[in-house]
Design a protein around this motif. Structure first.
Motif, PDB file in Angstrom:
ATOM      1  N   PRO A   1       0.791  -1.234   0.000  1.00  0.00           N
ATOM      2  CA  PRO A   1       0.000   0.000   0.000  1.00  0.00           C
ATOM      3  C   PRO A   1       0.823   1.282   0.000  1.00  0.00           C
ATOM      4  O   PRO A   1       1.994   1.281   0.391  1.00  0.00           O
ATOM      5  CB  PRO A   1      -0.794  -0.118   1.305  1.00  0.00           C
ATOM      6  CG  PRO A   1       0.094  -0.911   2.211  1.00  0.00           C
ATOM      7  CD  PRO A   1       0.781  -1.900   1.304  1.00  0.00           C
ATOM      8  N   ALA A   2       0.186   2.354  -0.438  1.00  0.00           N
ATOM      9  CA  ALA A   2       0.769   3.692  -0.371  1.00  0.00           C
ATOM     10  C   ALA A   2       0.931   4.100   1.090  1.00  0.00           C
ATOM     11  O   ALA A   2       0.358   3.480   1.999  1.00  0.00           O
ATOM     12  CB  ALA A   2      -0.132   4.684  -1.098  1.00  0.00           C
ATOM     13  N   SER A   3       1.697   5.144   1.314  1.00  0.00           N
ATOM     14  CA  SER A   3       1.921   5.596   2.688  1.00  0.00           C
ATOM     15  C   SER A   3       2.105   7.102   2.750  1.00  0.00           C
ATOM     16  O   SER A   3       2.499   7.740   1.771  1.00  0.00           O
ATOM     17  CB  SER A   3       3.153   4.899   3.291  1.00  0.00           C
ATOM     18  OG  SER A   3       4.288   5.094   2.470  1.00  0.00           O
ATOM     19  N   ILE A   4       1.799   7.640   3.927  1.00  0.00           N
ATOM     20  CA  ILE A   4       2.028   9.060   4.214  1.00  0.00           C
ATOM     21  C   ILE A   4       3.287   9.142   5.069  1.00  0.00           C
ATOM     22  O   ILE A   4       3.289   8.727   6.224  1.00  0.00           O
ATOM     23  CB  ILE A   4       0.831   9.682   4.967  1.00  0.00           C
ATOM     24  CG1 ILE A   4      -0.429   9.641   4.102  1.00  0.00           C
ATOM     25  CG2 ILE A   4       1.146  11.116   5.389  1.00  0.00           C
ATOM     26  CD1 ILE A   4      -1.692  10.060   4.846  1.00  0.00           C
ATOM     27  N   GLY A   5       4.366   9.640   4.474  1.00  0.00           N
ATOM     28  CA  GLY A   5       5.607   9.790   5.224  1.00  0.00           C
ATOM     29  C   GLY A   5       5.560  11.023   6.104  1.00  0.00           C
ATOM     30  O   GLY A   5       4.916  12.019   5.770  1.00  0.00           O
ATOM     31  N   ASN A   6       6.227  10.962   7.236  1.00  0.00           N
ATOM     32  CA  ASN A   6       6.337  12.049   8.215  1.00  0.00           C
ATOM     33  C   ASN A   6       5.072  12.242   9.057  1.00  0.00           C
ATOM     34  O   ASN A   6       5.147  12.592  10.225  1.00  0.00           O
ATOM     35  CB  ASN A   6       6.699  13.396   7.570  1.00  0.00           C
ATOM     36  CG  ASN A   6       7.958  13.330   6.737  1.00  0.00           C
ATOM     37  OD1 ASN A   6       8.828  12.518   6.983  1.00  0.00           O
ATOM     38  ND2 ASN A   6       8.040  14.175   5.724  1.00  0.00           N
ATOM     39  N   VAL A   7       3.887  12.040   8.450  1.00  0.00           N
ATOM     40  CA  VAL A   7       2.594  12.271   9.123  1.00  0.00           C
ATOM     41  C   VAL A   7       2.606  13.636   9.816  1.00  0.00           C
ATOM     42  O   VAL A   7       2.155  13.807  10.944  1.00  0.00           O
ATOM     43  CB  VAL A   7       2.268  11.139  10.133  1.00  0.00           C
ATOM     44  CG1 VAL A   7       0.803  11.161  10.540  1.00  0.00           C
ATOM     45  CG2 VAL A   7       2.580   9.768   9.538  1.00  0.00           C
ATOM     46  N   GLY A   8       3.167  14.607   9.119  1.00  0.00           N
ATOM     47  CA  GLY A   8       3.208  15.968   9.657  1.00  0.00           C
ATOM     48  C   GLY A   8       4.280  16.154  10.703  1.00  0.00           C
ATOM     49  O   GLY A   8       5.355  16.675  10.438  1.00  0.00           O
TER      50      GLY A   8
END
Length: 309
Positions: A7-14
């Motif tokens: 799956p895709a991912s959100i790096g850092n999450v802000g």
């Protein structure tokens, strides 16, 4: 024959630059990530398919999939030829862990068809190494969640690389890719080499508070702490009208908004589907720059890389 999806991912999450990463899945059940179909063969073969396959190099040895196979064979000291089909469903340079998806799905598939000579830690270390060659430095905030699923805290200790931390099941994550490319390496170059003590303390405070809020399930505290002072002030200049867009998204009811990885994808968090849909519609009208851009309302994908089909 084996088929693996990552799956895709959100790096850092802000709030967690190079330290946090979250795997995501669209609520409509579609696959937002790459797929690898693999089987043993007499010679190495690679076929590229999928919406964004045209972005891949023609020369197989420049393709990240070939690099994964080459490094894997070198590590286990055996040259085992395979036939691979890569379904490239994520755009390169999108900020959604596109290269990580290819790396994770390929290495999981190769390990599986070779009867699992590498354990999960060895596999994750190899994923980080290959990913690092693309972005310029080893970081696990995309490969770890894509491989392991969930919200990952990157510890990068000699014994423990990553740990899953609790996420908020009532959160909807809206991701919007405008349809343009932004190089991860370039987005890293724009960052300062040094930060002031005040910035470091502030960022540490927010990150620690976010982790605490995640474990104690304080949704609103976690959202308030998703403030980023390491990369966003600099990378926001590379994104179209980021500050203005962020303000508009928050007015619609988003409890948080930030840059996904290096950008240009941005993410927003909403606590109910009605608000999530409003934000999705607004981003579709105002953030996408061409017909290839997309917006997805997602959950956290807790499964990570897995067999499908």
């Amino acid at each position: 024959m084996i088929k693996i999806y990552a799956p895709a991912s959100i790096g850092n999450v802000g709030v967690g630059f190079d330290i946090l990463g979250a795997a995501i899945k669209p609520i409509n059940g579609s696959l937002l990530g790459d797929c690898i179909t693999i089987k043993l063969s007499e010679n190495f073969q690679l076929v590229n398919k999928g919406t964004f396959s045209h972005q891949l190099p023609i020369n197989h040895e420049q393709n990240i999939v070939w690099k994964c196979w080459y490094k894997f064979c070198k590590l286990i000291k055996k040259n085992i030829p395979v036939s691979i089909i890569l379904e490239k469903n994520l755009p390169i340079g999108s900020g959604l862990g596109s290269s990580a998806c290819s790396v994770v799905s390929t290495l999981v598939a190769i390990n599986e068809i070779f009867n699992n000579p590498l354990n999960s830690k060895e596999l994750l270390l190899l994923m980080g190494e290959v990913e690092g060659e693309i972005s310029g430095s080893i970081h696990y905030d995309n490969v770890a969640p894509s491989y392991l699923g969930g919200l990952q805290l990157i510890i990068d200790d000699s014994k423990i690389i990553s740990q899953t931390i609790p996420n908020f099941k009532n959160w909807f994550w809206i991701v919007a890719w405008p349809g343009v490319k932004l190089s991860t390496a370039e987005a890293r170059k724009i960052l300062p080499k040094k930060y002031t003590k005040d910035i470091c303390i502030t960022n540490s405070r927010y990150l620690a508070s976010f982790i605490h809020a995640s474990y104690t399930q304080q949704s609103h505290l976690a959202a308030r702490c998703m403030k980023e002072s390491i990369a966003e002030p600099y990378r926001s200049k590379l994104l179209p009208k980021f500050t203005e867009n962020k303000q508009n998204i928050q007015k619609l009811g988003a409890i948080s908004c930030g840059i996904s990885g290096s950008g240009p994808t941005i993410f927003a968090v909403a606590e109910n589907i009605k608000i999530a849909k409003k934000i999705s519609e607004w981003l579709t009208k105002n953030y996408l720059q061409n017909k290839t851009g997309f917006v997805h309302i997602c959950y956290i994908d807790i499964k990570g890389a897995r067999k499908i089909g």
